[in-house]
Design a protein around this motif. Structure first.
Motif, PDB file in Angstrom:
ATOM      1  N   ASP A   1      45.330  45.536  45.419  1.00 20.55           N
ATOM      2  CA  ASP A   1      45.247  45.380  44.117  1.00 20.55           C
ATOM      3  C   ASP A   1      45.493  46.601  43.672  1.00 20.55           C
TER       4      ASP A   1
ATOM      5  N   ASP B   1      47.379  41.152  35.884  1.00 17.64           N
ATOM      6  CA  ASP B   1      46.576  40.993  37.073  1.00 17.64           C
ATOM      7  C   ASP B   1      47.558  41.180  38.485  1.00 17.64           C
ATOM      8  N   PRO B   2      47.085  42.417  38.914  1.00 21.38           N
ATOM      9  CA  PRO B   2      47.693  42.835  40.239  1.00 21.38           C
ATOM     10  C   PRO B   2      47.801  41.986  41.585  1.00 21.38           C
TER      11      PRO B   2
ATOM     12  N   GLU C   1      41.929  46.788  37.478  1.00 25.13           N
ATOM     13  CA  GLU C   1      41.298  47.919  38.218  1.00 25.13           C
ATOM     14  C   GLU C   1      41.177  49.204  37.604  1.00 25.13           C
TER      15      GLU C   1
ATOM     16  N   ILE D   1      47.068  54.048  37.596  1.00 26.01           N
ATOM     17  CA  ILE D   1      46.068  52.803  37.562  1.00 26.01           C
ATOM     18  C   ILE D   1      45.154  53.018  36.524  1.00 26.01           C
TER      19      ILE D   1
ATOM     20  N   GLY E   1      44.911  46.428  32.215  1.00 23.06           N
ATOM     21  CA  GLY E   1      44.812  46.082  33.741  1.00 23.06           C
ATOM     22  C   GLY E   1      43.340  45.911  34.234  1.00 23.06           C
TER      23      GLY E   1
ATOM     24  N   TRP F   1      44.327  38.678  31.488  1.00 20.94           N
ATOM     25  CA  TRP F   1      45.007  38.753  32.431  1.00 20.94           C
ATOM     26  C   TRP F   1      45.234  37.622  33.438  1.00 20.94           C
TER      27      TRP F   1
ATOM     28  N   GLN G   1      48.795  47.354  41.066  1.00 17.40           N
ATOM     29  CA  GLN G   1      48.598  47.812  39.551  1.00 17.40           C
ATOM     30  C   GLN G   1      49.375  49.304  39.394  1.00 17.40           C
TER      31      GLN G   1
ATOM     32  N   GLY H   1      45.724  51.388  32.649  1.00 17.81           N
ATOM     33  CA  GLY H   1      45.547  49.965  32.459  1.00 17.81           C
ATOM     34  C   GLY H   1      44.108  49.857  31.643  1.00 17.81           C
TER      35      GLY H   1
END
Length: 361
Positions: free
Chosen positions: A56, A143-144, A80, A126, A78, A294, A60, A129
């Motif tokens: 994840d 959505d990673p 996360e 990261i 994002g 997402w 991202q 996001g």
């Protein structure tokens, strides 16, 4: 007045960046998923107790870095943030090593996507996001790893990216590392890259091949000639994601008898767009739950450009300009010929305005 971003030329660079970034992130997450499945171990627990893995975070970081290298003024929604990485000894180094490995494997894309070279750069990327979303400007929804449980067991998951401009989804790209090229051949090749641009259509190619121009990819469509008696429904593998009791009542009322296609994540949107099924129902398990943008932005444009329809359970179009959530209930995606009758049946069961919905949540 909203800006005009609808021509293919306007999104040529955006599409290429999105495809290359999703492909790079998909290659990385596929390797991690295979390793986890082989060891039969899970991920790390976030503070909300949901499973998360290095995949994840790495995905991202890769995708956001790629977007902001090319479009530094854009925002990203994002899933996360880097808090867990900073709090967990050794986790950042593990993530960085996985990122550097895929960067080395995918060197030819680095001129476009850039590279990450330190734990600090991974964490700071990261955390970019953190957009709140909204109805103005250019906002990417990422959505990673969609379908974390599928990812953990080596099954279906997806890397999903969409560009929302002034509240409207303009393009979407979804990487599906484990999706069969032909669902009727379980031992066949796997991996799909699905792309859509509003007004230009939806397209498909093998994920692990060189990214081709859209005109050299396969144009895909929902099957708008199938009746309910022949229609297949895409259902989630995880029972907690949709009301299966309500779904069973809907299928019974519509005389849907075909065996359902069970898939995790936005892979379900991809299967519909490719003609593997005709209906996807995501029915509320909680009347107060609001879907995250997402989880549906890329799938939404993929379906509509494949000549299908996506709405909430009352038939309303989805609004991606209200923030990080859709602020509506449930999802119904289907062929155009079936959609109106599905909505009519749902309202017959739960009430015109959802008066009886609580029974099924």
């Amino acid at each position: 007045m909203k800006r005009f971003y609808r021509t293919m030329a306007s999104f040529h660079k955006e599409l290429l960046v999105a495809q290359l970034a999703v492909k790079r992130a998909s290659i990385l997450t596929k390797k991690i998923s295979d390793e986890i499945a082989a060891k039969t171990t899970g991920g790390i627990s976030k503070t909300d107790k949901s499973p998360v893995t290095i995949g994840d975070f790495a995905a991202q970081a890769i995708v956001i870095n790629s977007i902001l290298k090319n479009f530094p003024s854009d925002e990203v929604v994002g899933e996360e943030d880097s808090d867990l990485i900073r709090q967990t000894p050794g986790l950042g180094q593990n993530i960085l090593e996985h990122i550097q490995n895929v960067q080395n494997e995918d060197k030819f894309s680095s001129d476009v996507l850039g590279e990450l070279s330190s734990i600090d750069s991974v964490c700071s990327t990261i955390d970019k996001g953190d957009s709140k979303g909204g109805s103005s400007g250019r906002i990417w929804a990422l959505d990673p790893i969609d379908g974390t449980k599928g990812f953990l067991r080596g099954d279906q998951f997806a890397v999903c990216l969409a560009l929302i401009v002034d509240g409207e989804v303009q393009l979407g790209v979804i990487g599906c590392p484990n999706l069969l090229v032909d669902l009727s051949n379980p031992s066949g090749k796997r991996g799909g890259l699905f792309s859509a641009i509003r007004g230009r259509g939806s397209y498909y190619q093998n994920l692990f091949e060189e990214v081709k121009p859209l005109d050299d990819q396969r144009r895909i469509f929902l099957n708008n000639k199938v009746s309910f008696a022949e229609a297949k429904v895409c259902e989630g593998v995880e029972k907690g994601h949709s009301s299966h009791e309500l779904q069973a009542l809907i299928k019974e009322d519509l005389n849907i008898v075909s065996k359902s296609l069970n898939l995790d994540s936005q892979v379900k949107y991809c299967a519909l767009a490719r003609g593997d099924a005709e209906i996807y129902l995501r029915l509320p398990k909680d009347v107060n739950y609001q879907e995250k943008i997402w989880d549906h932005a890329a799938g939404n444009v993929l379906i509509t450009e494949a000549e299908g329809v996506v709405s909430d359970i009352y038939g309303n179009s989805l609004d991606f300009g209200k923030g990080r959530t859709l602020q509506s209930q449930g999802i119904v995606a289907s062929s155009k010929t079936l959609h109106a009758d599905i909505i009519k049946t749902i309202k017959k069961i739960i009430g015109e305005n959802g008066e009886e919905l609580q029974k099924y949540c």
